[in-house]
Write an enzyme that holds these catalytic residues in place. Structure first.
Site, mmCIF file in Angstrom:
data_model
loop_
_atom_site.group_PDB
_atom_site.id
_atom_site.type_symbol
_atom_site.label_atom_id
_atom_site.label_comp_id
_atom_site.label_asym_id
_atom_site.label_seq_id
_atom_site.Cartn_x
_atom_site.Cartn_y
_atom_site.Cartn_z
ATOM 1 N N LYS A 103 0.640 -1.336 -0.156
ATOM 2 C CA LYS A 103 -0.111 -0.063 0.059
ATOM 3 C C LYS A 103 0.826 1.275 0.127
ATOM 4 C CE LYS A 103 -2.366 -0.949 3.770
ATOM 5 N NZ LYS A 103 -1.751 -2.302 4.014
ATOM 6 N N ARG B 258 -9.683 0.733 8.636
ATOM 7 C CA ARG B 258 -9.215 -0.589 8.907
ATOM 8 C C ARG B 258 -10.343 -1.501 9.860
ATOM 9 N NH1 ARG B 258 -3.110 0.450 9.021
ATOM 10 N NH2 ARG B 258 -2.019 -1.260 9.139
ATOM 11 N N ARG C 124 11.574 -6.222 5.537
ATOM 12 C CA ARG C 124 11.142 -4.975 4.935
ATOM 13 C C ARG C 124 12.204 -3.867 5.831
ATOM 14 N NH1 ARG C 124 5.563 -2.015 5.073
ATOM 15 N NH2 ARG C 124 5.245 -2.501 7.261
ATOM 16 N N ARG D 180 11.145 -1.698 11.389
ATOM 17 C CA ARG D 180 10.149 -1.264 12.190
ATOM 18 C C ARG D 180 9.646 -2.272 13.293
ATOM 19 N NH1 ARG D 180 5.147 0.332 8.306
ATOM 20 N NH2 ARG D 180 3.940 -0.676 10.030
ATOM 21 N N ARG E 55 -1.029 -8.526 13.842
ATOM 22 C CA ARG E 55 -1.278 -7.555 12.570
ATOM 23 C C ARG E 55 -2.224 -8.257 11.739
ATOM 24 N NH1 ARG E 55 3.766 -4.806 10.467
ATOM 25 N NH2 ARG E 55 2.279 -3.224 9.392
#
Ligand code: AMP
Length: 218
Positions: free
Chosen positions: A14, A89, A128, A161, A172
């Site tokens: 996204k 969300r 990531r 992160r 998540r």
């Protein structure tokens, strides 16, 4: 006018697609995740509250998140379109956004759902790295910076992160399946939902998304 939502699981791309689309359509990128991270960095009370949820992979409470989005969407730079990334969300947030959009005369007109297999999500999130300064995302294998650990765009330091660790990521993903995925039906019933394949690479995803947006807004 393009008032856009990017929907999809964590790791679907996204943020990456959002950065490309806002450059094409010249509209503001509204990422609730980025807004929370900024508030954490600046030591704001909102940041302290948000961090306690974010670091564990949980969702920040609806009333808090809805409040910051209402405020942001009422800014003048959203008058000619905007792109929401990471909001809504939950169904409560989606219903609130409906009200906010009509109150402001800025209703959503296109929702793009980025589909991605779970194996690919895990691969992307675990590799990531993100720039501490400008937020540009990288991947340790497939989207390397020119110099290891350094952002190509601004020279900032790249880091992982806290919520990208395996434990937080699984939490998540659970929230995504339980609370966010039902939004697909919500927007399908409103006739706003479109889907693109998030596994095809940035350029193909961008083309597919542009085709949808141009078709809807022509
Ligand atoms: P993101 O950068 O979109 O992956 O968001 C990072 C984290 O911020 C999420 O895992 C949540 O903890 C929090 N967050 C971002 N957007 C929302 C939202 N719309 N509702 C609740 N929490 C959110």
């Amino acid at each position: 006018m393009s008032n856009i939502i990017l929907l999809g699981p964590p790791g679907a791309g996204k943020g990456t697609l959002a950065k490309q689309l806002i450059a094409v359509y010249k509209i503001p990128h509204i990422s609730t995740g980025d807004m929370f991270r900024e508030a954490i960095k600046n030591g704001e009370p909102l940041g302290r509250l948000a961090a306690s949820y974010i670091n564990e992979g949980h969702l920040v409470p609806d009333e808090v998140t809805i409040g910051i989005v209402r405020e942001r969407l009422s800014q003048p730079d959203c008058a000619n379109g905007y792109l929401l990334d990471g909001f809504p969300r939950t169904l409560v947030q989606a219903a609130a956004l409906d009200t906010i959009g009509s109150d402001l005369g800025r209703p959503i007109n296109v929702v793009i759902n980025i589909a991605c297999s779970e194996n690919e999500l895990v691969r992307r999130i675990s590799g990531r790295r993100v720039c501490r300064k400008c937020g540009t995302p990288y991947h340790i294998e497939t989207m390397k910076p020119k110099v290891e650990g350094v952002c190509d765009v601004c020279g900032g330091e790249l880091f992982q992160r806290k919520d990208d660790t395996k434990e937080s990521f699984l939490v998540r993903l659970g929230h995504y399946y339980n609370e966010t995925k039902p939004l697909e039906n919500f927007y399908k019933e409103l006739g706003l939902l479109h889907e693109i394949d998030g596994g095809t690479g940035v350029q193909k995803s961008l083309k597919a998304a542009q085709k949808i947006i141009d078709e809807v807004t022509k």
